[in-house]
Write a protein that holds these residues in place. Structure first.
Motif, PDB file in Angstrom:
ATOM      1  N   LEU A  56       0.839  -1.201   0.000  1.00  0.00           N
ATOM      2  CA  LEU A  56       0.000   0.000   0.000  1.00  0.00           C
ATOM      3  C   LEU A  56       0.875   1.252   0.000  1.00  0.00           C
ATOM      4  CD1 LEU A  56      -3.121   0.546   2.266  1.00  0.00           C
ATOM      5  CD2 LEU A  56      -1.578   2.400   1.689  1.00  0.00           C
ATOM      6  N   ILE A  57       1.911   1.233   0.827  1.00  0.00           N
ATOM      7  CA  ILE A  57       2.817   2.382   0.892  1.00  0.00           C
ATOM      8  C   ILE A  57       3.547   2.581  -0.433  1.00  0.00           C
ATOM      9  CG2 ILE A  57       4.936   3.242   1.994  1.00  0.00           C
ATOM     10  CD1 ILE A  57       3.855   1.922   4.594  1.00  0.00           C
ATOM     11  N   TYR A  58       3.981   1.473  -1.066  1.00  0.00           N
ATOM     12  CA  TYR A  58       4.648   1.578  -2.365  1.00  0.00           C
ATOM     13  C   TYR A  58       3.703   2.130  -3.430  1.00  0.00           C
ATOM     14  CZ  TYR A  58       8.254  -1.326  -0.193  1.00  0.00           C
ATOM     15  OH  TYR A  58       9.227  -1.828   0.632  1.00  0.00           O
ATOM     16  N   GLU A  59       2.449   1.652  -3.433  1.00  0.00           N
ATOM     17  CA  GLU A  59       1.469   2.133  -4.413  1.00  0.00           C
ATOM     18  C   GLU A  59       1.142   3.606  -4.166  1.00  0.00           C
ATOM     19  OE1 GLU A  59       0.256   0.659  -7.055  1.00  0.00           O
ATOM     20  OE2 GLU A  59       1.334  -1.214  -6.711  1.00  0.00           O
ATOM     21  N   LEU A  60       1.041   3.981  -2.906  1.00  0.00           N
ATOM     22  CA  LEU A  60       0.784   5.380  -2.568  1.00  0.00           C
ATOM     23  C   LEU A  60       1.925   6.261  -3.066  1.00  0.00           C
ATOM     24  CD1 LEU A  60      -0.822   7.578  -1.074  1.00  0.00           C
ATOM     25  CD2 LEU A  60       0.392   6.929   1.023  1.00  0.00           C
ATOM     26  N   ALA A  61       3.146   5.773  -2.906  1.00  0.00           N
ATOM     27  CA  ALA A  61       4.308   6.529  -3.379  1.00  0.00           C
ATOM     28  C   ALA A  61       4.255   6.714  -4.895  1.00  0.00           C
ATOM     29  CB  ALA A  61       5.597   5.811  -2.978  1.00  0.00           C
ATOM     30  N   ILE A  62       3.851   5.677  -5.625  1.00  0.00           N
ATOM     31  CA  ILE A  62       3.745   5.769  -7.079  1.00  0.00           C
ATOM     32  C   ILE A  62       2.692   6.791  -7.478  1.00  0.00           C
ATOM     33  CG2 ILE A  62       3.048   4.521  -9.158  1.00  0.00           C
ATOM     34  CD1 ILE A  62       4.276   1.994  -7.889  1.00  0.00           C
ATOM     35  N   ILE A  63       1.528   6.722  -6.836  1.00  0.00           N
ATOM     36  CA  ILE A  63       0.440   7.649  -7.151  1.00  0.00           C
ATOM     37  C   ILE A  63       0.855   9.094  -6.894  1.00  0.00           C
ATOM     38  CG2 ILE A  63      -1.873   8.407  -6.418  1.00  0.00           C
ATOM     39  CD1 ILE A  63      -2.520   5.440  -5.930  1.00  0.00           C
ATOM     40  N   GLU A  64       1.595   9.306  -5.811  1.00  0.00           N
ATOM     41  CA  GLU A  64       1.980  10.661  -5.417  1.00  0.00           C
ATOM     42  C   GLU A  64       3.302  11.109  -6.044  1.00  0.00           C
ATOM     43  OE1 GLU A  64       0.238  12.862  -3.598  1.00  0.00           O
ATOM     44  OE2 GLU A  64      -1.401  11.402  -3.662  1.00  0.00           O
ATOM     45  N   GLY A  65       3.931  10.223  -6.829  1.00  0.00           N
ATOM     46  CA  GLY A  65       5.188  10.588  -7.470  1.00  0.00           C
ATOM     47  C   GLY A  65       6.357  10.667  -6.508  1.00  0.00           C
ATOM     48  N   ALA A  66       6.274   9.937  -5.392  1.00  0.00           N
ATOM     49  CA  ALA A  66       7.368   9.919  -4.423  1.00  0.00           C
ATOM     50  C   ALA A  66       8.488   9.018  -4.923  1.00  0.00           C
ATOM     51  CB  ALA A  66       6.854   9.434  -3.062  1.00  0.00           C
ATOM     52  N   GLU A  67       9.701   9.299  -4.479  1.00  0.00           N
ATOM     53  CA  GLU A  67      10.866   8.566  -4.949  1.00  0.00           C
ATOM     54  C   GLU A  67      11.498   7.782  -3.807  1.00  0.00           C
ATOM     55  OE1 GLU A  67      13.290  11.652  -6.477  1.00  0.00           O
ATOM     56  OE2 GLU A  67      12.058  11.988  -8.265  1.00  0.00           O
ATOM     57  N   GLY A  68      12.358   6.833  -4.174  1.00  0.00           N
ATOM     58  CA  GLY A  68      13.071   6.074  -3.156  1.00  0.00           C
ATOM     59  C   GLY A  68      13.210   4.615  -3.537  1.00  0.00           C
ATOM     60  N   GLU A  69      14.303   4.020  -3.119  1.00  0.00           N
ATOM     61  CA  GLU A  69      14.579   2.623  -3.432  1.00  0.00           C
ATOM     62  C   GLU A  69      14.019   1.657  -2.395  1.00  0.00           C
ATOM     63  OE1 GLU A  69      15.925   1.538  -6.222  1.00  0.00           O
ATOM     64  OE2 GLU A  69      16.043   3.616  -6.939  1.00  0.00           O
ATOM     65  N   ASN A  70      13.665   2.170  -1.214  1.00  0.00           N
ATOM     66  CA  ASN A  70      13.160   1.286  -0.167  1.00  0.00           C
ATOM     67  C   ASN A  70      12.066   1.984   0.632  1.00  0.00           C
ATOM     68  OD1 ASN A  70      14.472   2.959   1.827  1.00  0.00           O
ATOM     69  ND2 ASN A  70      16.392   1.910   1.319  1.00  0.00           N
ATOM     70  N   TYR A  71      11.572   1.265   1.625  1.00  0.00           N
ATOM     71  CA  TYR A  71      10.453   1.754   2.451  1.00  0.00           C
ATOM     72  C   TYR A  71      10.760   3.115   3.058  1.00  0.00           C
ATOM     73  CZ  TYR A  71       7.141   1.678   6.412  1.00  0.00           C
ATOM     74  OH  TYR A  71       6.166   1.986   7.331  1.00  0.00           O
ATOM     75  N   ASP A  72      11.896   3.241   3.741  1.00  0.00           N
ATOM     76  CA  ASP A  72      12.237   4.488   4.432  1.00  0.00           C
ATOM     77  C   ASP A  72      12.305   5.672   3.471  1.00  0.00           C
ATOM     78  OD1 ASP A  72      12.418   2.852   6.604  1.00  0.00           O
ATOM     79  OD2 ASP A  72      14.383   3.571   7.268  1.00  0.00           O
ATOM     80  N   GLU A  73      12.974   5.454   2.341  1.00  0.00           N
ATOM     81  CA  GLU A  73      13.134   6.548   1.392  1.00  0.00           C
ATOM     82  C   GLU A  73      11.799   6.998   0.818  1.00  0.00           C
ATOM     83  OE1 GLU A  73      15.940   5.346  -1.536  1.00  0.00           O
ATOM     84  OE2 GLU A  73      17.631   5.252  -0.132  1.00  0.00           O
ATOM     85  N   ARG A  74      10.913   6.056   0.568  1.00  0.00           N
ATOM     86  CA  ARG A  74       9.592   6.414   0.027  1.00  0.00           C
ATOM     87  C   ARG A  74       8.790   7.231   1.045  1.00  0.00           C
ATOM     88  NH1 ARG A  74      10.500   1.242  -2.268  1.00  0.00           N
ATOM     89  NH2 ARG A  74      10.106   1.160  -4.509  1.00  0.00           N
ATOM     90  N   ILE A  75       8.842   6.815   2.312  1.00  0.00           N
ATOM     91  CA  ILE A  75       8.120   7.544   3.346  1.00  0.00           C
ATOM     92  C   ILE A  75       8.651   8.966   3.475  1.00  0.00           C
ATOM     93  CG2 ILE A  75       7.649   7.689   5.822  1.00  0.00           C
ATOM     94  CD1 ILE A  75       6.013   5.582   4.455  1.00  0.00           C
ATOM     95  N   LYS A  76       9.974   9.122   3.476  1.00  0.00           N
ATOM     96  CA  LYS A  76      10.575  10.455   3.590  1.00  0.00           C
ATOM     97  C   LYS A  76      10.198  11.329   2.398  1.00  0.00           C
ATOM     98  CE  LYS A  76      14.498   8.830   6.338  1.00  0.00           C
ATOM     99  NZ  LYS A  76      15.964   8.542   6.348  1.00  0.00           N
ATOM    100  N   SER A  77      10.153  10.721   1.206  1.00  0.00           N
ATOM    101  CA  SER A  77       9.778  11.463   0.008  1.00  0.00           C
ATOM    102  C   SER A  77       8.308  11.890   0.070  1.00  0.00           C
ATOM    103  CB  SER A  77      10.032  10.614  -1.237  1.00  0.00           C
ATOM    104  OG  SER A  77       9.698  11.310  -2.417  1.00  0.00           O
ATOM    105  N   LEU A  78       7.440  10.991   0.545  1.00  0.00           N
ATOM    106  CA  LEU A  78       6.029  11.341   0.709  1.00  0.00           C
ATOM    107  C   LEU A  78       5.853  12.501   1.677  1.00  0.00           C
ATOM    108  CD1 LEU A  78       4.334   7.820   0.857  1.00  0.00           C
ATOM    109  CD2 LEU A  78       3.774   9.638  -0.771  1.00  0.00           C
TER     110      LEU A  78
END
Length: 241
Positions: A137-159
């Motif tokens: 869910l977090i990965y899909e949310l990152a894609i929808i919002e255009g967030a970047e990152g190679e892993n969980y932590d990076e995606r959350i920080k980008s969001l």
């Protein structure tokens, strides 16, 4: 007056009112449409109770290993016997919808489905499945919002950086849980969260999704309604707000 907010986290408040998981109304009356039983195992029975909301008329299914006494009210409708008391909610181990409240349809369908699947797995104590769904869910949310990152932590920080309209503490909570529960170097070796962590993660995601997709729409709808009322009052021609 004592704080009664804990009642908002229940399905069944007492034998007459519940919090409807479909129309999201609190303290609304319900009745039992019917009940069934089946063999859970060679030695254990499971009892099924269908609760129908008097507001939206939708039914939820509730499973219990305890046979709860019913009383006939009218036609084919029943209520739990009042001698059961106010502790009805604790007698059920599984309920459909699995999510306490069905997620608002303003939230993208992919995210709603993953959230519901994660909660369903958690209810059945399938913690690995729940963890996988929550992370996806977090990965899909990152894609929808255009967030970047190679892993969980990076995606959350980008969001967190991209959606500064959402209180940062919610994203920090997701990061903290990950940091407290995993010392794995490679993401592929991650083996999931415990139940207590998943409950916090899903509660946090529920708030984040609401802030992202529901609250802005509600604000816009209220703004348009107020502008329309103003226009009616001063005689302005209606136009798209």
């Amino acid at each position: 007056m004592s704080d009664q907010s804990h009642l908002d986290s229940k399905y069944f408040i007492d034998t007459h009112v519940f919090n409807c998981p479909f129309c999201n109304r609190n303290n609304v009356s319900y009745y039992l449409d019917r009940s069934l039983e089946f063999d859970w195992s060679n030695s254990k029975k499971c009892y099924v109770y269908f609760a129908r909301c008097t507001s939206c008329d939708k039914k939820s299914m509730n499973l219990s290993f305890e046979e709860i006494e019913l009383i006939h009210k009218f036609s084919s409708s029943y209520r739990f016997n009042e001698e059961v008391g106010d502790d009805i909610d604790s007698k059920f181990f599984y309920t459909v919808p699995t999510s306490f409240f069905t997620l608002d349809t303003r939230i993208p369908k992919t995210l709603r489905e993953l959230f519901s699947e994660a909660e369903g797995c958690l209810k059945s104590n399938y913690l690995t499945g729940a963890s996988v769904c929550a992370r996806k869910l977090i990965y899909e949310l990152a894609i929808i919002e255009g967030a970047e990152g190679e892993n969980y932590d990076e995606r959350i920080k980008s969001l967190k950086q991209k959606r500064q309209d959402v209180e940062g503490e919610y994203f920090d909570t997701l990061l903290t849980i990950q940091q407290l529960t995993s010392d794995k170097v490679h993401e592929e070796s991650y083996d999931g969260w415990q139940s207590k962590h998943l409950k916090l993660i899903l509660s946090t995601l529920n708030e984040i999704l609401g802030m992202m997709y529901v609250i802005p729409t509600l604000r816009d709808e209220k703004r348009k309604a107020i502008l329309e009322m103003k226009g009616d009052l001063v005689g302005e021609p209606k136009q798209n707000a």
